[in-house]
Design a protein around this motif. Structure first.
Motif, PDB file in Angstrom:
ATOM      1  N   LYS A 279       5.340   4.851  19.449  1.00 58.62           N
ATOM      2  CA  LYS A 279       3.883   4.952  19.464  1.00 58.62           C
ATOM      3  C   LYS A 279       3.379   6.307  18.964  1.00 58.62           C
ATOM      4  O   LYS A 279       2.266   6.411  18.476  1.00 58.62           O
ATOM      5  CB  LYS A 279       3.359   4.725  20.890  1.00 58.62           C
ATOM      6  N   THR A 280       4.178   7.351  19.178  1.00 58.56           N
ATOM      7  CA  THR A 280       3.723   8.681  18.758  1.00 58.56           C
ATOM      8  C   THR A 280       4.204   9.022  17.342  1.00 58.56           C
ATOM      9  O   THR A 280       3.867  10.073  16.813  1.00 58.56           O
ATOM     10  CB  THR A 280       4.216   9.774  19.732  1.00 58.56           C
ATOM     11  N   ASP A 281       4.988   8.115  16.736  1.00 61.19           N
ATOM     12  CA  ASP A 281       5.506   8.376  15.395  1.00 61.19           C
ATOM     13  C   ASP A 281       4.453   8.019  14.358  1.00 61.19           C
ATOM     14  O   ASP A 281       4.321   6.874  13.967  1.00 61.19           O
ATOM     15  CB  ASP A 281       6.771   7.553  15.158  1.00 61.19           C
ATOM     16  N   TYR A 282       3.723   9.024  13.916  1.00 60.06           N
ATOM     17  CA  TYR A 282       2.609   8.722  13.036  1.00 60.06           C
ATOM     18  C   TYR A 282       3.033   8.522  11.585  1.00 60.06           C
ATOM     19  O   TYR A 282       2.196   8.183  10.753  1.00 60.06           O
ATOM     20  CB  TYR A 282       1.492   9.773  13.147  1.00 60.06           C
ATOM     21  N   THR A 283       4.323   8.700  11.268  1.00 57.31           N
ATOM     22  CA  THR A 283       4.740   8.409   9.896  1.00 57.31           C
ATOM     23  C   THR A 283       4.700   6.899   9.625  1.00 57.31           C
ATOM     24  O   THR A 283       4.689   6.489   8.472  1.00 57.31           O
ATOM     25  CB  THR A 283       6.166   8.933   9.614  1.00 57.31           C
ATOM     26  N   GLU A 284       4.662   6.086  10.695  1.00 59.58           N
ATOM     27  CA  GLU A 284       4.549   4.627  10.538  1.00 59.58           C
ATOM     28  C   GLU A 284       3.288   4.243   9.754  1.00 59.58           C
ATOM     29  O   GLU A 284       3.267   3.242   9.067  1.00 59.58           O
ATOM     30  CB  GLU A 284       4.482   3.953  11.910  1.00 59.58           C
ATOM     31  N   VAL A 285       2.214   5.025   9.926  1.00 60.31           N
ATOM     32  CA  VAL A 285       0.967   4.688   9.229  1.00 60.31           C
ATOM     33  C   VAL A 285       0.870   5.393   7.869  1.00 60.31           C
ATOM     34  O   VAL A 285      -0.131   5.282   7.189  1.00 60.31           O
ATOM     35  CB  VAL A 285      -0.285   5.020  10.079  1.00 60.31           C
ATOM     36  N   GLY A 286       1.927   6.112   7.485  1.00 60.22           N
ATOM     37  CA  GLY A 286       1.936   6.756   6.173  1.00 60.22           C
ATOM     38  C   GLY A 286       1.816   8.255   6.256  1.00 60.22           C
ATOM     39  O   GLY A 286       2.025   8.857   7.314  1.00 60.22           O
ATOM     40  N   GLY A 287       1.459   8.849   5.131  1.00 64.99           N
ATOM     41  CA  GLY A 287       1.317  10.301   5.083  1.00 64.99           C
ATOM     42  C   GLY A 287      -0.148  10.692   5.180  1.00 64.99           C
ATOM     43  O   GLY A 287      -0.975   9.926   5.665  1.00 64.99           O
ATOM     44  N   ALA A 288      -0.444  11.909   4.710  1.00 69.36           N
ATOM     45  CA  ALA A 288      -1.833  12.366   4.714  1.00 69.36           C
ATOM     46  C   ALA A 288      -2.428  12.139   3.328  1.00 69.36           C
ATOM     47  O   ALA A 288      -1.948  12.700   2.348  1.00 69.36           O
ATOM     48  CB  ALA A 288      -1.890  13.847   5.071  1.00 69.36           C
ATOM     49  N   PRO A 289      -3.471  11.304   3.224  1.00 74.28           N
ATOM     50  CA  PRO A 289      -4.106  11.156   1.915  1.00 74.28           C
ATOM     51  C   PRO A 289      -4.838  12.453   1.545  1.00 74.28           C
ATOM     52  O   PRO A 289      -5.361  13.136   2.421  1.00 74.28           O
ATOM     53  CB  PRO A 289      -5.100  10.019   2.134  1.00 74.28           C
TER      54      PRO A 289
END
Lengths: 344, 344
Positions: A279-289
């Motif tokens: 749940k805390t792994d924000y790389t799942e939603v991609g990088g920073a646009p």
């Protein structure tokens, strides 16, 4: 759909980008990836990783970019001089419409400089901004800017809010994203010079669902979908979040190992900890646009593995399909029209 | 030793301050506490809490301050007009040497304004700063400033570093505290205008053990004893830390309750979680001292219970015994002498 991928970006290049390309090509049957880097180094890794996947390899275009921009050099100078690097070559191809989006886990500064000077800004945007999605326990919020602009003017922060609004509408299907401004107090009169003036601009913009100031304690409590701040503060928030989570998890681990009862408890509770990690792994939603440039650019985390890069590629595809750049342009145009019609 | 305690400060006043006074008087046999507030309200609570402790009550001086400054009013106006409030009365008594230190869990703004306008600044200090000790898993670091000054100049941050240095030497017995500057990159040339200029000042100060820029990710990794930043950024760090820890602990709790195996594990690991809670509870080391004013002032957390206030009182005693104000003055004098002798 054609995505340009920097083969030498990130701590685990070229392996992670090549693995990311394989995963993305597997997931999207109409995708073409242009993978760029020094072919002498990249080609053997491609052969190894794509072994047994000859059909997928047909949609992988290899481009030789013998120069590599590292984290240790001046980004602006590097972008000016290293014309045979993936970052410069990719930005130019994106500008000329030869590819639909650009993805790199390489030097943040070089991606920024490449976006600014090779690709160019959307008219009406003074400063492009980096905007990762971060977890708040329930969902994700967009933090904009997280480090592209350390010295900001109120108008920049207003533009960040507009771009963040368009991003969350397009990419997360939120009709009227809640826009919050990071501040040291919830009341309108609180803040530093920058936030006080920004507050007025955001409140006056009828196109935004501005929910007011957000104290740092509330940032992860799902009070806003877009969290606006200058790049210095955003960088502190992004990195401090990583640091605090690391420190706390280490502390919990240490204490769990400190007595036998807790140790057994910790072993039993492993599934719960795994879910927390996911749940805390924000790389799942991609990088920073990189928002505000004239094209779809995603800066993936430097420590990205293959899967994180595949997620960043998925994000770049969605930005392209959602016509994000046009949506940001529209957001700016309608805001201007609004202002003009109000004046009349 | 006489400590002035605001009976109406904080979310749990007057009960928490009265309980804090009882605990502190129990621990220190030569301590006198002047407890100030509207006696009609405070006296009954004192009678209840001190029941059976008549001997301790002899060292409790009650002062009637019928006016109360709340969080909802302008601090500067309140300090100007509410002369019969504990914050104004206490600051004046501290200025005149009638008490040794002042402790309040009340309005941060009013404590600041009272310190600035009623007590006064140490010569050479432009802006007093709030500086709590925060946990880094191993020990505690001083965060200065955490919200007193949202718009800062490089000289202010230099003074924060000097005051933090004196504090950690005096209060934590660290001979040469490591001073770090919060920045968006570790390299000297990184940062916003403010941090770049501050970097030069800190590096040029031979009296400080300046360890350079500290990225936010490293703040809780025990890389510096004093973490210097402007009050806006410090406020973000302080409150974001609270928010992230809350969110993460809630997430862990939620996931532990989500399946039976994890639930049993969580029950067994309770001792470990209790130790983590204790380690991250920074009220144990007291409140945030207001450094740079001409007297010992401690601002306790608004949510302080009796024990947290007793810790803040202990901290105020230690600041008095350690002659912290004089140490800060010396730090400034020696820095000036240094500069002058260098010029000669």
């Amino acid at each position: 759909m054609k995505i340009y991928l920097d083969a030498m970006g990130g701590d685990f290049a070229p392996k992670a980008p090549v693995e990311g390309a394989l995963e993305a090509l597997t997931n999207y049957s109409d995708l073409i990836i242009e993978l760029a880097g020094p072919l002498a180094e990249v080609q053997p890794v491609v052969e190894e990783v794509f072994q047994g996947n000859e059909a997928l390899k047909e949609r992988l275009v290899l481009t030789d970019c013998p120069e590599v921009i590292t984290n240790c050099e001046s980004p602006v100078m590097a972008v000016r001089h290293k014309k045979q690097s993936a970052i410069v070559d990719g930005m130019l191809k994106l500008r000329d419409g030869q590819v639909d989006a650009f993805v790199s886990a390489g030097s943040t500064g070089a991606v920024l400089a490449g976006g600014m000077f090779r690709l160019g800004r959307i008219p009406g945007i003074d400063r492009p901004a980096l905007a990762p999605l971060l977890p708040n326990g329930k969902d994700f919020f967009l933090l904009i800017d997280c480090g592209a602009n350390v010295d900001c003017k109120p108008e920049y922060l207003h533009q960040f809010a507009q771009m963040g609004n368009a991003y969350m509408q397009t990419m997360r299907n939120i009709a009227t994203p809640r826009i919050g401004l990071v501040n040291n107090g919830a009341e309108a009169e609180k803040g530093c010079t920058l936030t006080k003036e920004t507050f007025q601009l955001l409140q006056a913009d009828g196109k935004l669902n501005f929910v007011g100031n957000v104290e740092a304690r509330e940032i992860t409590h799902d009070v806003a979908d877009v969290i606006v701040c200058d790049g210095f503060v955003g960088n502190v928030i992004l990195k401090f979040m990583e640091g605090v989570v690391e420190t706390l998890m280490d502390m919990i681990k240490g204490e769990i190992y400190a007595d036998t009862r807790s140790k057994i408890g910790g072993l039993l509770a492993k599934p719960a900890f795994k879910r927390v990690k996911k749940k805390t792994d924000y790389t799942e939603v991609g990088g920073a646009p990189l928002l505000g440039v004239r094209g779809n650019v995603v800066k993936a985390h430097g420590s990205s593995n293959g899967h994180a890069l595949a997620c960043a590629i998925r994000q770049a595809i969605q930005m392209t399909e959602g016509e994000l750049v046009r949506k940001i342009e529209n957001q700016l145009v309608s805001a201007e029209t609004e202002t003009v019609s109000e004046q009349i």
